[in-house]
Design a protein around this motif. Structure first.
Motif, short mmCIF file in Angstrom:
data_model
loop_
_atom_site.label_atom_id
_atom_site.label_comp_id
_atom_site.label_asym_id
_atom_site.label_seq_id
_atom_site.Cartn_x
_atom_site.Cartn_y
_atom_site.Cartn_z
N TYR A 417 0.83 -1.21 0.00
CA TYR A 417 0.00 0.00 0.00
C TYR A 417 0.87 1.26 0.00
N ARG A 418 1.96 1.23 0.78
CA ARG A 418 2.84 2.39 0.84
C ARG A 418 3.61 2.59 -0.46
N MET A 419 4.00 1.49 -1.10
CA MET A 419 4.70 1.61 -2.38
C MET A 419 3.78 2.16 -3.46
N VAL A 420 2.49 1.78 -3.41
CA VAL A 420 1.51 2.34 -4.36
C VAL A 420 1.43 3.85 -4.17
N GLU A 421 1.36 4.28 -2.91
CA GLU A 421 1.32 5.72 -2.63
C GLU A 421 2.60 6.41 -3.10
N LEU A 422 3.74 5.72 -2.90
CA LEU A 422 5.03 6.30 -3.27
C LEU A 422 5.18 6.48 -4.78
N LEU A 423 4.56 5.55 -5.54
CA LEU A 423 4.69 5.60 -7.00
C LEU A 423 3.69 6.55 -7.65
N LYS A 424 2.75 7.08 -6.85
CA LYS A 424 1.84 8.10 -7.37
C LYS A 424 2.63 9.37 -7.66
N GLN A 425 2.19 10.11 -8.67
CA GLN A 425 2.92 11.33 -9.03
C GLN A 425 1.99 12.33 -9.69
N PRO A 426 2.02 13.59 -9.27
CA PRO A 426 1.18 14.62 -9.90
C PRO A 426 1.62 14.84 -11.35
N GLN A 427 0.69 15.27 -12.19
CA GLN A 427 1.03 15.50 -13.59
C GLN A 427 1.91 16.74 -13.74
N TYR A 428 2.74 16.69 -14.78
CA TYR A 428 3.65 17.78 -15.16
C TYR A 428 4.68 18.09 -14.07
N GLN A 429 5.00 17.07 -13.25
CA GLN A 429 6.05 17.24 -12.23
C GLN A 429 7.03 16.08 -12.30
N PRO A 430 7.77 15.96 -13.41
CA PRO A 430 8.75 14.87 -13.52
C PRO A 430 9.84 15.00 -12.46
N LEU A 431 10.35 13.86 -12.03
CA LEU A 431 11.31 13.81 -10.92
C LEU A 431 12.69 13.42 -11.44
N ASP A 432 13.71 14.06 -10.89
CA ASP A 432 15.10 13.73 -11.26
C ASP A 432 15.37 12.26 -10.97
N ILE A 433 16.16 11.60 -11.82
CA ILE A 433 16.38 10.16 -11.71
C ILE A 433 17.03 9.78 -10.38
N PHE A 434 17.93 10.63 -9.84
CA PHE A 434 18.60 10.29 -8.58
C PHE A 434 17.65 10.46 -7.40
N ASP A 435 16.73 11.43 -7.49
CA ASP A 435 15.68 11.55 -6.47
C ASP A 435 14.80 10.31 -6.48
N GLN A 436 14.49 9.82 -7.67
CA GLN A 436 13.69 8.60 -7.80
C GLN A 436 14.39 7.41 -7.13
N VAL A 437 15.68 7.27 -7.43
CA VAL A 437 16.46 6.15 -6.87
C VAL A 437 16.42 6.19 -5.34
N MET A 438 16.64 7.38 -4.76
CA MET A 438 16.69 7.50 -3.30
C MET A 438 15.33 7.18 -2.67
N VAL A 439 14.26 7.65 -3.31
CA VAL A 439 12.92 7.42 -2.78
C VAL A 439 12.56 5.94 -2.84
N ILE A 440 12.84 5.30 -3.97
CA ILE A 440 12.52 3.87 -4.13
C ILE A 440 13.41 3.03 -3.22
N PHE A 441 14.66 3.44 -3.03
CA PHE A 441 15.57 2.75 -2.10
C PHE A 441 14.95 2.74 -0.70
N ALA A 442 14.48 3.92 -0.27
CA ALA A 442 13.89 4.02 1.06
C ALA A 442 12.63 3.16 1.18
N GLY A 443 11.80 3.15 0.13
CA GLY A 443 10.56 2.38 0.18
C GLY A 443 10.79 0.89 0.19
#
Length: 516
Positions: A417-443
């Protein structure tokens, strides 16, 4: 009066030298009938398929030879056909359809034949390119192994796209297909990638909104928009994707640059091609589409490639969009395009309306390039994410039956459930690849297990800010190495634990304040 022989011979010689041996001969035909954007012409016996012609209607209206029949030629009228009358003369131009290309096109909004629609004046470019061109052969390509990041966590982690790949975006209407494509274009800012957005059969108001979004994010600085709206004739809707591909090919072949083409969408292009084919009485096949509808899409999408180093190493990445009806992925056009592309991102209405956006079905969505299109760090942290999310969906359906769950299953469900919430993303707000890596690492490492599901988005925002402002060394280490080495993993774990303690302390303080 006597004439001298040498004077006469010099005059005769000069006349012979100045005599014009080239005659301006053009093959002409006569209009027999015209209607619905198609003109049937008698004559033009030597016309080629795809050859350009010009009508003598006072407006220099042009057309394209579409069907070569025994006694006539069916011509697609490129533009308004109301000025064309029976008996008018048609002249063959001896050339194939070309569109203007080059740097002058960047930042402009044009129609399917390269004419400006944005009111910014004429486009001055010396470069032109044929609408149709052969796709590069196997020896002219190299494997797809350089990532093209979309900025969307769910895609970059589970269905990554590489430069030169063809990734289909498929789903019902109003499920966020265009949003994914626009986010990807916005995320190319500063990455030396020329983007081409082709709108086929879309409402003009919808296209205007897309252009406004691109302008507000500074994306029009490296984007060409090709528009063949719903009110445009079927031929322009059919030609638009090929025109977009030709404009991108200039940068791929001539400049050795990376390009991205979005075709939004190919189901409307197929409907336009069906309309034209039925009007010229071509035999209809399945669902009344002509027999070569597969070829129509394959020769477009095969032009996407990562060129070999000898050809400059440029690339064209294709993101075709196809609309399904009631989720029918096995329909004719969807299955055609699925078989041509290197994977698909399938969007589901149920998830979309439940607030899971992007509404990606991880079970059907796939990238056939896979980890080759990811940096090492993302490949490591997202290794089992796709399987875990698919297992979570199955477990969630099982849990809805009301069955008592053991502790391990319940914790797996909670993390899902938390990973589903973590993978949600508002439109027109792309995320830097290294920010993505850190967030998914934590999750995936369990640092979100104690965070309330409703607080996950806030946790993510604060965590990214914390890593950028306070844990600069850990983030810089990840950026430099681009892999999860032992050193990087140790640094990220220390940062996550530090933030988790701060989050628990801040959250506890908030709860006590609200309680008092």
């Amino acid at each position: 009066m006597r004439f001298k022989a040498d004077e006469i011979s010099s005059i005769v010689q000069r006349e012979i030298e100045q005599y014009k041996t080239h005659l301006d001969v053009a093959e002409v035909g006569t209009v027999m009938e015209v209607g619905d954007g198609i003109a049937r012409v008698f004559g033009l016996n030597s016309a080629m398929a795809g050859e350009m012609v010009e009508f003598d209607d006072g407006h220099a209206t042009r057309g394209l030879c579409f069907n070569l029949e025994e006694n006539s030629v069916s011509i697609i009228v490129l533009g308004e056909d109301s000025h064309i009358r029976e008996g008018m003369t048609v002249k063959a131009l001896g050339a194939l359809l070309e569109v203007p290309v080059g740097e002058a096109m960047v930042g402009r909004v044009v129609n399917a034949i390269g004419e400006p629609l944005d009111g910014k004046g004429p486009i001055s470019t010396p470069h032109r390119r044929a609408l149709e061109s052969n796709a590069p052969g196997v020896a002219e390509r190299q494997p797809v192994k350089v990532p093209l990041q979309t900025g969307i966590k769910a895609i970059d982690a589970m269905t990554p796209i590489g430069r030169g790949q063809r990734e289909l975006i498929i789903g019902d209407r109003k499920t966020g297909k265009t949003t994914i494509a626009i986010d990807t274009i916005i995320n190319q800012k500063g990455k030396d990638c020329i983007c081409v957005y082709v709108a086929v059969g879309q409402k003009e108001s919808s296209v205007a909104q897309v252009i406004e979004v691109l302008q507000s994010h500074g994306a029009m600085d490296y984007t060409i928009v090709v528009v063949a709206g719903s009110s445009d004739p079927a031929p322009l809707q059919y030609f638009a994707p090929y025109a977009g591909a030709a404009m991108a090919e200039y940068f791929m072949y001539e400049k050795g640059q990376d390009t991205l083409c979005v075709y939004d969408d190919l189901s409307k292009q197929a409907a336009a091609y069906r309309q034209m084919s039925l009007l010229v009485r071509r035999p209809p096949g399945r669902e009344a589409y002509p027999g070569d509808i597969f070829y129509c899409h394959s020769r477009l999408l095969e032009r996407a490639a990562k060129l070999s180093a000898e050809l400059g190493g440029g690339s064209m990445t294709a993101l075709p969009i196809v609309e399904t009806l009631e989720g029918e992925v096995s329909a004719y056009i969807p299955t055609n395009v699925i078989s041509i592309t290197d994977g698909q991102i399938y969007l589901v209405p149920d998830l979309f309306f439940a607030g899971v956006r992007p509404a990606i079905d991880v079970g059907i969505s796939v990238s056939r390039v896979g980890g080759n299109a990811q940096i090492g760090a993302m490949k490591k942290v997202s290794g089992s994410l796709r399987l875990d999310m698919a297992a979570f969906r199955s477990l969630e359906a099982f849990a809805q039956l009301g069955t008592d769950l053991d502790k391990a299953t319940q914790s797996q469900l909670d993390r899902g459930y938390r990973m589903v919430e973590l993978l949600k993303q508002p439109q027109y707000q792309p995320l830097d690849i290294f920010d993505q890596v850190m967030v998914i690492f934590a999750g995936t490492r369990g640092y979100l297990d104690t965070v309330d599901r409703n607080e996950v988005h806030r946790w993510e925002e604060e965590f990214i800010k914390f890593m950028r402002d306070e844990e600069v060394e850990a983030r810089k280490l990840l950026e430099n190495q681009k892999k999860i080495t032992d050193e990087v993993e140790t640094a990220l774990k220390a940062s996550c634990e530090k933030f988790s303690k701060r989050w628990v302390h801040a959250h506890t303080s908030e709860t006590q304040t609200v309680g008092s």
